[in-house]
Design a protein around this motif. Structure first.
Motif, PDB file in Angstrom:
ATOM      1  N   LYS A  81       0.732  -3.687  -7.994  1.00 49.93           N
ATOM      2  CA  LYS A  81      -0.223  -4.120  -6.958  1.00 49.93           C
ATOM      3  C   LYS A  81       0.028  -5.578  -6.541  1.00 49.93           C
ATOM      4  O   LYS A  81       0.150  -6.471  -7.370  1.00 49.93           O
ATOM      5  CB  LYS A  81      -1.652  -3.960  -7.483  1.00 49.93           C
ATOM      6  CG  LYS A  81      -2.685  -4.115  -6.384  1.00 49.93           C
ATOM      7  CD  LYS A  81      -4.059  -3.704  -6.850  1.00 49.93           C
ATOM      8  CE  LYS A  81      -5.048  -3.912  -5.699  1.00 49.93           C
ATOM      9  NZ  LYS A  81      -6.410  -3.579  -6.080  1.00 49.93           N
TER      10      LYS A  81
ATOM     11  N   ARG B  27       0.845  -1.207   0.000  1.00 53.26           N
ATOM     12  CA  ARG B  27       0.000   0.000   0.000  1.00 53.26           C
ATOM     13  C   ARG B  27       0.876   1.252   0.000  1.00 53.26           C
ATOM     14  O   ARG B  27       0.595   2.221  -0.692  1.00 53.26           O
ATOM     15  CB  ARG B  27      -0.938  -0.007   1.218  1.00 53.26           C
ATOM     16  CG  ARG B  27      -2.208  -0.831   0.986  1.00 53.26           C
ATOM     17  CD  ARG B  27      -3.258  -0.583   2.084  1.00 53.26           C
ATOM     18  NE  ARG B  27      -2.782  -0.926   3.419  1.00 53.26           N
ATOM     19  CZ  ARG B  27      -2.922  -2.140   3.983  1.00 53.26           C
ATOM     20  NH1 ARG B  27      -3.520  -3.129   3.309  1.00 53.26           N
ATOM     21  NH2 ARG B  27      -2.470  -2.365   5.191  1.00 53.26           N
TER      22      ARG B  27
ATOM     23  N   ASP C  26      -1.764  -7.960  -3.911  1.00 56.73           N
ATOM     24  CA  ASP C  26      -2.834  -8.123  -2.934  1.00 56.73           C
ATOM     25  C   ASP C  26      -2.946  -9.576  -2.457  1.00 56.73           C
ATOM     26  O   ASP C  26      -2.109 -10.407  -2.769  1.00 56.73           O
ATOM     27  CB  ASP C  26      -4.163  -7.637  -3.536  1.00 56.73           C
ATOM     28  CG  ASP C  26      -4.459  -8.329  -4.856  1.00 56.73           C
ATOM     29  OD1 ASP C  26      -3.782  -9.342  -5.180  1.00 56.73           O
ATOM     30  OD2 ASP C  26      -5.355  -7.862  -5.586  1.00 56.73           O
TER      31      ASP C  26
ATOM     32  N   LEU D 278       2.213   1.726  -3.467  1.00 64.81           N
ATOM     33  CA  LEU D 278       1.156   2.175  -4.378  1.00 64.81           C
ATOM     34  C   LEU D 278       0.855   3.658  -4.155  1.00 64.81           C
ATOM     35  O   LEU D 278       0.732   4.415  -5.117  1.00 64.81           O
ATOM     36  CB  LEU D 278      -0.115   1.346  -4.166  1.00 64.81           C
ATOM     37  CG  LEU D 278      -0.107  -0.058  -4.798  1.00 64.81           C
ATOM     38  CD1 LEU D 278      -1.287  -0.875  -4.300  1.00 64.81           C
ATOM     39  CD2 LEU D 278      -0.131   0.038  -6.329  1.00 64.81           C
TER      40      LEU D 278
END
Lengths: 426, 426
Positions: free
Chosen positions: B68, B48, B70, B51
């Motif tokens: 990304k 995060r 995740d 990003l």
């Protein structure tokens, strides 16, 4: 022809040579063998000219001996070619086969590398050996031999070219480079030449490695070690160490440094020194060695030196791991041997020593293509990629992936309409 | 730690890692998989941060997407590691076995290369994939990811290091390099690093190749071709050409130039142009192409260009050999496909085209480690030596020759007292 044109033609020939059948290549090899016999008068005359000129130029006796190419040598290279004919074709071997999905078959198949540039020293038999290995493996070859052998190399490459011109072998597959400038030019031609194999002095090989973007296969140093472990058979240790050092000192697989476990040093060093004295070997030792046998003091520099002579450095070590660390620090990744009666100790040594050839209870001098049963070799490699140790036919191969489909597109797999099933067939 | 110390430690670790058992390596891999799941909160938080910073720095949407990492991605890399655990250990495979003489046994055995330096772009999953491939194959690895993913890469490598520290995996086998200076330093360390695998833009890969003595495995260009032969199935040709060009344009195995036989050009080019229009592909054509479909004029430069975009150059050729010559002249040796209903024509194409991947009746987009069933890949190579095409576990291996004797010396063979009998056992 300038070197650029020669290399471009070799590339074109290599593409076609890659698809020539085994039968045609073997026919070409037999024609070469026959032509070498038929035209031996021309070859012997050229060699006499090289010998005479080199004698006048006061070339040393060992070099003159290597330069000599007589009837016996012709017989030898012809035998070599004929044994090569008998070997299976290394091209087109299926190395892997996977069905990716219904009707979509992936095959990994061996193929020639392309154009090989080989720069070698005085022995003219090397030219014949290298050319025939390249032809059998489907590679085009640019050759540059030592200038002392120039007449012999010129006629040999002429004979080989003439012989293959009658066969279904593409013209331009072999070219003998005449000048030192050609070699400098060759190093720049990474567009046409795929691999360089230099055979010569350390300095020469390093020069090639530092001055070309083309991958280089070979070895600069041959700093080979023997290690006598605590439990080694005394007589065997003396015998193998002596052979590793003295059987032929001027070659890359001769032993340069001997490591000895402290527990066996007092028993093995005196008889070994006695044995080495027979060949007048000069010994340079670490302090613990000097306490046991008469010898000069070894310096740090000695552990890094390839003597290529009747000289040996000796170091006493505390244990197996110290020996392994010494070899991995100072060795050149060529050939390393351990003397021990324990298979377990040998296995540790052979697994942890980072070298192309790791031996147990035998002489370092065995690392050689002919002794390994490869038929012939183009050289010995200390590279960590592609090919290591003596390089024969297999080291001249690479592979391509062939994929056979029936209109297969990636979108269907990416959209999840179809799925790969990956059947590993071979 | 400076890069020199890091690389030296990696070399030491690699020596020990080469001898770690399959069981211990697989245990290490399972610990990594488990740790990635256990510590996913830390990983997600780091990602995060990357990003957010990258958004602030206005990184483009496609790059943000690649950055990304995740929960789904974590699940994916964990699945990848577990499938790797199931694969056979590539280390210690007996590739050849020859009895040279009574009691003198030569074994060619696969072993790890040593220390691999890998420089890769933004996708953090690449770090996990590459690390686990290196561990399974017994290689130490120095990693440098894109700076936009620095927090994610830092935590991922930390998690992997921590997980393997508890297992019997030598410390220092993996190191995450933080700075661009580290990469410059790495290029100079040919003493410790055995192979560099760069993944990134053409310019970047060329820079690496030009600035290091360390062998480089990878590809700069991916100039892939399709060739539609006279007898191709029309519908299949349109379908495969369209997929090769448009399925994913920004990747190295996308088609950049299409060659079309003059005999089929009038029938295949109009429907193909129609199809390509759906994806707004810009077409650049030779004069004969321009006579058949509306398009811009292609220049010599176009045949050498990797567009990585919705752009395609098209050339009409007289015959198969012209297509092959064009590909061997302008192609980068990556992936080339032919559309033809004749197996004989396909075989000629696949034998004479000099590329790592040669396809028949299917899309160029299939050349990929996962699609080939390798489990994962460290990259795709257009090299002519060592490894070609998608590189998985096998491309990270080399071999050593192990020779077991019982006091064998070369002098006896050289004197003719003993003779090699060369029994080829495997």
């Amino acid at each position: 022809m300038d070197i650029n044109t020669i290399a471009k033609k070799a590339k074109e020939a290599s593409i076609r040579l890659a698809a020539v059948s085994t039968e045609e290549k073997d026919k070409g090899l037999e024609r070469i063998a026959q032509a070498l016999l038929d035209r031996q008068e021309e070859i012997l005359a050229a060699n006499r000219a090289d010998l005479q000129r080199s004698e006048e130029e006061a070339l040393g006796a060992p070099l003159l001996k290597r330069l000599k190419f007589d009837q016996a040598k012709i017989r030898e290279v012809v035998d070599g070619i004929r044994s090569l004919i008998g070997l299976p074709d290394p091209v087109g071997k299926v190395l892997m086969e996977t069905e990716l999905d219904e009707g979509l078959l992936l095959v990994k198949e061996s193929c020639p590398i392309g154009v090989i540039g080989i720069i070698f020293e005085s022995r003219p038999d090397a030219l014949v050996q290298i050319s025939s290995l390249c032809l059998k493996s489907g590679n085009a070859v640019l050759l540059k031999g030592g200038s002392e052998a120039r007449e012999t190399n010129r006629i040999l490459s002429q004979v080989i070219q003439d012989a293959t011109q009658g066969a279904q072998i593409p013209q331009g597959w072999l070219h003998n480079l005449a000048t030192r400038e050609d070699v400098q030019g060759l190093l720049k031609l990474d567009e046409w030449i795929d691999l360089i194999i230099p055979r010569g002095s350390n300095e020469f090989v390093r020069h090639i490695m530092d001055n070309s973007r083309i991958p280089v296969l070979g070895h600069a140093d041959g700093i080979c070690h023997g290690y006598i472990h605590e439990d080694a058979d005394l007589e065997m240790a003396v015998r193998v160490a002596n052979d590793s050092k003295t059987q032929y000192v001027a070659v890359c697989n001769a032993m340069e440094t001997l490591l000895v476990h402290k527990g066996i040093a007092p028993r093995v060093l005196p008889p070994l020194a006695e044995k080495l004295k027979e060949s007048n070997v000069k010994i340079l030792g670490c302090p613990r060695t000097r306490a046991l046998i008469p010898c000069v003091e070894a310096t740090e520099e000695d552990w890094k030196t390839e003597y290529l002579d009747y000289t040996l450095s000796i170091k006493v070590v505390d244990n197996l791991m110290e020996a392994i660390d010494h070899i991995n620090t100072y060795g050149s990744g060529h050939t390393e041997t351990i003397l021990t009666q324990s298979q377990e100790t040998a296995d540790i040594f052979m697994d942890l020593v980072d070298a192309g050839n790791v031996f147990h209870n035998c002489s370092t001098r065995f690392s050689d293509g002919l002794r390994y049963g490869f038929g012939a070799e183009v050289g010995i490699s200390t590279n960590k990629i592609h090919a290591r140790g003596p390089v024969g036919l297999e080291g001249l191969m690479i592979y391509k992936y062939k994929l056979e489909g029936n209109g297969h597109i990636v979108k269907e797999y990416s959209d999840g309409v179809k799925k790969f099933h990956h059947k590993y067939l071979r």
